[in-house]
Design a protein around this motif. Structure first.
Motif, PDB file in Angstrom:
ATOM      1  N   SER A 158      -1.658  18.608   5.821  1.00 10.06           N
ATOM      2  CA  SER A 158      -2.430  19.849   5.846  1.00 10.06           C
ATOM      3  C   SER A 158      -3.883  19.636   5.465  1.00 10.06           C
ATOM      4  CB  SER A 158      -1.792  20.867   4.891  1.00 10.06           C
ATOM      5  OG  SER A 158      -1.743  20.357   3.565  1.00 10.06           O
ATOM      6  N   ASP A 159      -4.206  18.513   4.799  1.00 16.18           N
ATOM      7  CA  ASP A 159      -5.603  18.237   4.454  1.00 16.18           C
ATOM      8  C   ASP A 159      -6.340  17.502   5.570  1.00 16.18           C
ATOM      9  OD1 ASP A 159      -4.621  15.660   4.343  1.00 16.18           O
ATOM     10  OD2 ASP A 159      -5.037  15.350   2.198  1.00 16.18           O
ATOM     11  N   GLY A 160      -5.693  17.380   6.728  1.00 18.03           N
ATOM     12  CA  GLY A 160      -6.317  16.732   7.871  1.00 18.03           C
ATOM     13  C   GLY A 160      -6.042  15.249   7.977  1.00 18.03           C
ATOM     14  N   SER A 161      -5.393  14.668   6.986  1.00 20.03           N
ATOM     15  CA  SER A 161      -5.119  13.235   6.992  1.00 20.03           C
ATOM     16  C   SER A 161      -3.975  12.914   7.944  1.00 20.03           C
ATOM     17  CB  SER A 161      -4.748  12.751   5.591  1.00 20.03           C
ATOM     18  OG  SER A 161      -5.784  13.025   4.669  1.00 20.03           O
ATOM     19  N   ARG A 162      -4.025  11.712   8.493  1.00 18.23           N
ATOM     20  CA  ARG A 162      -2.944  11.181   9.317  1.00 18.23           C
ATOM     21  C   ARG A 162      -2.503   9.862   8.698  1.00 18.23           C
ATOM     22  NH1 ARG A 162      -2.741  13.282  14.706  1.00 18.23           N
ATOM     23  NH2 ARG A 162      -4.383  14.821  15.087  1.00 18.23           N
ATOM     24  N   LEU A 163      -1.224   9.772   8.382  1.00 18.41           N
ATOM     25  CA  LEU A 163      -0.701   8.569   7.745  1.00 18.41           C
ATOM     26  C   LEU A 163       0.411   7.975   8.604  1.00 18.41           C
ATOM     27  CD1 LEU A 163      -0.267   9.777   4.030  1.00 18.41           C
ATOM     28  CD2 LEU A 163      -2.338   8.923   5.144  1.00 18.41           C
ATOM     29  N   HIS A 164       0.570   6.673   8.480  1.00 15.74           N
ATOM     30  CA  HIS A 164       1.733   5.998   9.053  1.00 15.74           C
ATOM     31  C   HIS A 164       2.414   5.232   7.929  1.00 15.74           C
ATOM     32  CE1 HIS A 164       4.355   3.824  11.820  1.00 15.74           C
ATOM     33  NE2 HIS A 164       4.127   2.768  11.061  1.00 15.74           N
ATOM     34  N   GLY A 165       3.718   5.404   7.797  1.00 18.18           N
ATOM     35  CA  GLY A 165       4.472   4.686   6.780  1.00 18.18           C
ATOM     36  C   GLY A 165       5.527   3.803   7.403  1.00 18.18           C
ATOM     37  N   LYS A 210       0.855  -1.174   0.000  1.00 14.03           N
ATOM     38  CA  LYS A 210       0.000   0.000   0.000  1.00 14.03           C
ATOM     39  C   LYS A 210       0.894   1.228   0.000  1.00 14.03           C
ATOM     40  CE  LYS A 210      -4.012   1.945   2.375  1.00 14.03           C
ATOM     41  NZ  LYS A 210      -4.946   1.797   3.525  1.00 14.03           N
ATOM     42  N   VAL A 211       0.752   2.065  -1.029  1.00 14.52           N
ATOM     43  CA  VAL A 211       1.653   3.197  -1.241  1.00 14.52           C
ATOM     44  C   VAL A 211       0.846   4.491  -1.331  1.00 14.52           C
ATOM     45  CG1 VAL A 211       3.385   4.227  -2.773  1.00 14.52           C
ATOM     46  CG2 VAL A 211       3.332   1.738  -2.426  1.00 14.52           C
ATOM     47  N   ALA A 212       1.330   5.527  -0.667  1.00 14.56           N
ATOM     48  CA  ALA A 212       0.722   6.851  -0.743  1.00 14.56           C
ATOM     49  C   ALA A 212       1.756   7.859  -1.245  1.00 14.56           C
ATOM     50  CB  ALA A 212       0.201   7.293   0.621  1.00 14.56           C
ATOM     51  N   ILE A 213       1.289   8.845  -2.010  1.00  6.60           N
ATOM     52  CA  ILE A 213       2.141   9.937  -2.488  1.00  6.60           C
ATOM     53  C   ILE A 213       1.529  11.250  -2.014  1.00  6.60           C
ATOM     54  CG2 ILE A 213       3.153  11.115  -4.471  1.00  6.60           C
ATOM     55  CD1 ILE A 213       3.036   8.554  -6.025  1.00  6.60           C
ATOM     56  N   ILE A 214       2.365  12.105  -1.445  1.00  8.81           N
ATOM     57  CA  ILE A 214       1.939  13.414  -0.951  1.00  8.81           C
ATOM     58  C   ILE A 214       2.632  14.482  -1.784  1.00  8.81           C
ATOM     59  CG2 ILE A 214       1.839  14.942   1.056  1.00  8.81           C
ATOM     60  CD1 ILE A 214       2.401  12.314   2.744  1.00  8.81           C
ATOM     61  N   GLU A 215       1.862  15.379  -2.376  1.00 14.25           N
ATOM     62  CA  GLU A 215       2.436  16.424  -3.216  1.00 14.25           C
ATOM     63  C   GLU A 215       1.797  17.762  -2.864  1.00 14.25           C
ATOM     64  OE1 GLU A 215       4.157  18.988  -5.592  1.00 14.25           O
ATOM     65  OE2 GLU A 215       4.917  16.962  -5.257  1.00 14.25           O
ATOM     66  N   ALA A 216       2.643  18.761  -2.603  1.00 13.86           N
ATOM     67  CA  ALA A 216       2.152  20.060  -2.158  1.00 13.86           C
ATOM     68  C   ALA A 216       1.521  20.876  -3.283  1.00 13.86           C
ATOM     69  CB  ALA A 216       3.295  20.853  -1.517  1.00 13.86           C
ATOM     70  N   ALA A 217       2.066  20.762  -4.495  1.00 14.53           N
ATOM     71  CA  ALA A 217       1.573  21.579  -5.610  1.00 14.53           C
ATOM     72  C   ALA A 217       0.445  20.862  -6.340  1.00 14.53           C
ATOM     73  CB  ALA A 217       2.717  21.870  -6.580  1.00 14.53           C
ATOM     74  N   CYS A 229      -3.107  15.395  -2.700  1.00 14.48           N
ATOM     75  CA  CYS A 229      -2.615  16.480  -3.542  1.00 14.48           C
ATOM     76  C   CYS A 229      -3.756  17.465  -3.834  1.00 14.48           C
ATOM     77  CB  CYS A 229      -2.058  15.908  -4.845  1.00 14.48           C
ATOM     78  SG  CYS A 229      -1.485  17.156  -6.003  1.00 14.48           S
ATOM     79  N   PRO A 230      -3.579  18.751  -3.541  1.00 15.90           N
ATOM     80  CA  PRO A 230      -2.396  19.318  -2.884  1.00 15.90           C
ATOM     81  C   PRO A 230      -2.474  19.136  -1.368  1.00 15.90           C
ATOM     82  CG  PRO A 230      -3.928  21.067  -3.455  1.00 15.90           C
ATOM     83  CD  PRO A 230      -4.526  19.788  -3.969  1.00 15.90           C
ATOM     84  N   ALA A 231      -1.365  18.758  -0.785  1.00 15.15           N
ATOM     85  CA  ALA A 231      -1.271  18.588   0.661  1.00 15.15           C
ATOM     86  C   ALA A 231       0.187  18.693   1.070  1.00 15.15           C
ATOM     87  CB  ALA A 231      -1.857  17.244   1.086  1.00 15.15           C
ATOM     88  N   LYS A 232       0.420  19.235   2.250  1.00 13.04           N
ATOM     89  CA  LYS A 232       1.763  19.335   2.800  1.00 13.04           C
ATOM     90  C   LYS A 232       1.866  18.504   4.072  1.00 13.04           C
ATOM     91  CE  LYS A 232       2.592  24.061   1.129  1.00 13.04           C
ATOM     92  NZ  LYS A 232       2.949  25.446   1.521  1.00 13.04           N
ATOM     93  N   VAL A 233       3.071  18.048   4.349  1.00 12.50           N
ATOM     94  CA  VAL A 233       3.314  17.355   5.609  1.00 12.50           C
ATOM     95  C   VAL A 233       3.552  18.414   6.679  1.00 12.50           C
ATOM     96  CG1 VAL A 233       4.786  15.744   6.841  1.00 12.50           C
ATOM     97  CG2 VAL A 233       4.292  15.361   4.420  1.00 12.50           C
ATOM     98  N   GLU A 234       2.625  18.487   7.618  1.00  9.03           N
ATOM     99  CA  GLU A 234       2.753  19.464   8.703  1.00  9.03           C
ATOM    100  C   GLU A 234       3.740  18.985   9.764  1.00  9.03           C
ATOM    101  OE1 GLU A 234       1.549  22.326   8.555  1.00  9.03           O
ATOM    102  OE2 GLU A 234      -0.202  22.291   7.240  1.00  9.03           O
ATOM    103  N   SER A 235       3.759  17.680  10.009  1.00  9.97           N
ATOM    104  CA  SER A 235       4.700  17.141  10.996  1.00  9.97           C
ATOM    105  C   SER A 235       5.001  15.697  10.653  1.00  9.97           C
ATOM    106  CB  SER A 235       4.119  17.226  12.416  1.00  9.97           C
ATOM    107  OG  SER A 235       2.999  16.371  12.566  1.00  9.97           O
ATOM    108  N   ILE A 236       6.196  15.269  11.022  1.00 11.02           N
ATOM    109  CA  ILE A 236       6.616  13.890  10.815  1.00 11.02           C
ATOM    110  C   ILE A 236       7.300  13.421  12.093  1.00 11.02           C
ATOM    111  CG2 ILE A 236       8.744  14.712   9.693  1.00 11.02           C
ATOM    112  CD1 ILE A 236       8.710  12.067   8.063  1.00 11.02           C
ATOM    113  N   THR A 237       6.858  12.279  12.593  1.00  9.46           N
ATOM    114  CA  THR A 237       7.314  11.801  13.895  1.00  9.46           C
ATOM    115  C   THR A 237       7.788  10.360  13.792  1.00  9.46           C
ATOM    116  OG1 THR A 237       5.646  13.206  14.946  1.00  9.46           O
ATOM    117  CG2 THR A 237       6.678  11.486  16.317  1.00  9.46           C
TER     118      THR A 237
END
Length: 405
Positions: free
Chosen positions: A162-169, A38-45, A143-151
């Motif tokens: 930034s779109d409210g999503s929470r992901l774990h990779g 399962k793969v996700a891609i996050i792109e700000a533009a 997309c479009p979405a930014k990573v607000e924090s990474i832990t």
């Protein structure tokens, strides 16, 4: 759409959907099918929603990249080269010279038995082709979405978007160009060595057919590169001592072309037109920790090079392919995604390739940037000698083509 506050777990999260991140998504296609990753891609533009069937009308100013023959072979592996090459301008020859000296080195595709030493392709077209391929894969896009924090966590990384999503990779790949601040959030430093140079980049028209020749012209003020584009146009990368580029950015088109003509000479005839001019400060930047448990850094986030040898994206694409190969070997060894043994194997291979390319491009800058007594004569003799000695010239050509690390 995921519920608010719910964390969705992925095997791989790719931060950045530009050329490097999109190439990685395409390269993962066989493993997604084989292992059900399962793969996700996050792109700000925002990505332009255009299919390959829509008319392609690149502007005169559309940015382009030099793709080495080795990279073209890798795009063939990804199944995207047939579409990509429709807008590619082949590089048939490379001419390397120093202003005011007789020495020159010429690399020729025919001599090496290949159709082209490389290709120049509009970045927007490469992106369109890659994203068209990605649209056929079972990927999750943000997309479009930014990573607000990474832990970091014991099993990978948690990301809040930034779109409210929470992901774990289980494995997170930073392919965001290094400008998002995520490396800094994670405490990953970078070694930076400024060249005190700035690249002025634009497109120019030329009065005679370029015949697929790319030029690297070393001058006392810095290297000038010209890459062939469709018709009688070329992409110009003109390196200046930082601060000196500003005056040329402000020149009228006619005065700019006159100064370029005086600096480059008449090997391509007269310069007839100039597009929008952009400038970029140049530095050698390398991430101090390209891998960590559950994390890999690719592309400009991992390394930024001087454009003198045109190796930046080609180096990044080799990194993409090496990472995918290492992940498959890790899967076959039944190691979890993000396992440090797998990532260290990947990094050992990348370190040697990266060091070779840095030594090659950085060495050119330093050699041609020196003006010690007698050194210009030695450089000229070296260029003449390199042009005469076949094996050395072919070795340089194979490096330029990305066929030799």
């Amino acid at each position: 759409m995921q519920a608010s506050g719910q964390t969705v777990t992925h095997d791989i999260v790719i931060v950045g959907g530009g050329l490097v991140g999109a190439s990685l998504g395409c390269a993962l296609a066989p493993l997604i099918e084989r292992y059900g990753w399962k793969v996700a891609i996050i792109e700000a533009a925002p990505l332009p929603a255009k299919s390959l069937d829509e008319a392609w009308q690149p502007s005169f100013d559309a940015r382009a990249s030099a793709i080495a023959e080795g990279s073209a072979q890798r795009f063939r592996q990804l199944g995207v080269w047939e579409a990509m090459q429709t807008e590619a301008t082949p590089i048939k020859r490379i001419h390397i010279s120093e202003r005011g000296r007789l020495g020159a080195t010429r690399l020729n595709a025919d001599e090496l038995g290949v159709d082209a030493l490389g290709h120049v392709i509009p970045n927007a077209w490469m992106g369109r082709v890659l994203h068209q391929r990605l649209s056929t894969l079972p990927l999750e896009w943000h997309c479009p979405a930014k990573v607000e924090s990474i832990t970091p966590t014991p099993q990978g990384h948690d990301l809040m978007l930034s779109d409210g999503s929470r992901l774990h990779g289980a494995l997170t790949v930073l392919a965001d160009g290094g400008r998002s601040g995520l490396k800094e959030q994670l405490g990953i430093g970078s070694r930076r060595e400024a060249y005190q140079q700035t690249a002025l980049i634009t497109h120019v028209g030329v009065s005679q057919p370029h015949q697929g020749v790319a030029y690297e012209r070393f001058t006392r003020a810095g290297p000038i590169a010209l890459l062939p584009l469709p018709g009688q146009a070329m992409e110009l990368i003109w390196t200046h001592t930082t601060g000196h580029e500003q005056a040329r950015l402000e020149l009228s088109d006619g005065d700019f072309l006159a100064q370029l003509q005086a600096a480059f000479g008449d090997r391509v005839g007269r310069f007839t037109q100039v597009g929008q001019r952009h400038s970029y400060p140049l530095a050698l930047i390398t991430a101090e920790e390209p891998v960590r448990p559950g994390l890999a850094v690719l592309g400009n986030a991992a390394h930024a090079l001087h454009p003198v040898a045109g190796q930046g994206f080609n180096l990044a694409l080799r990194g993409v392919m090496d990472l995918v190969e290492a992940l498959e070997q890790g899967e076959l060894a039944r190691r979890p995604l993000g396992d440090m043994t797998t990532l260290q194997t990947f990094e050992r291979q990348r370190a040697q390739d990266r060091a070779n390319v840095i030594r090659f491009s950085d060495g050119l800058i330093r050699l041609f940037g020196m003006n010690l007594p007698l050194l210009p004569h030695a450089r000229a003799a070296g260029l003449v000698g390199l042009n005469i000695v076949g094996p050395l010239r072919k070795g340089l050509a194979r490096r330029a083509m990305g066929l030799e690390r």
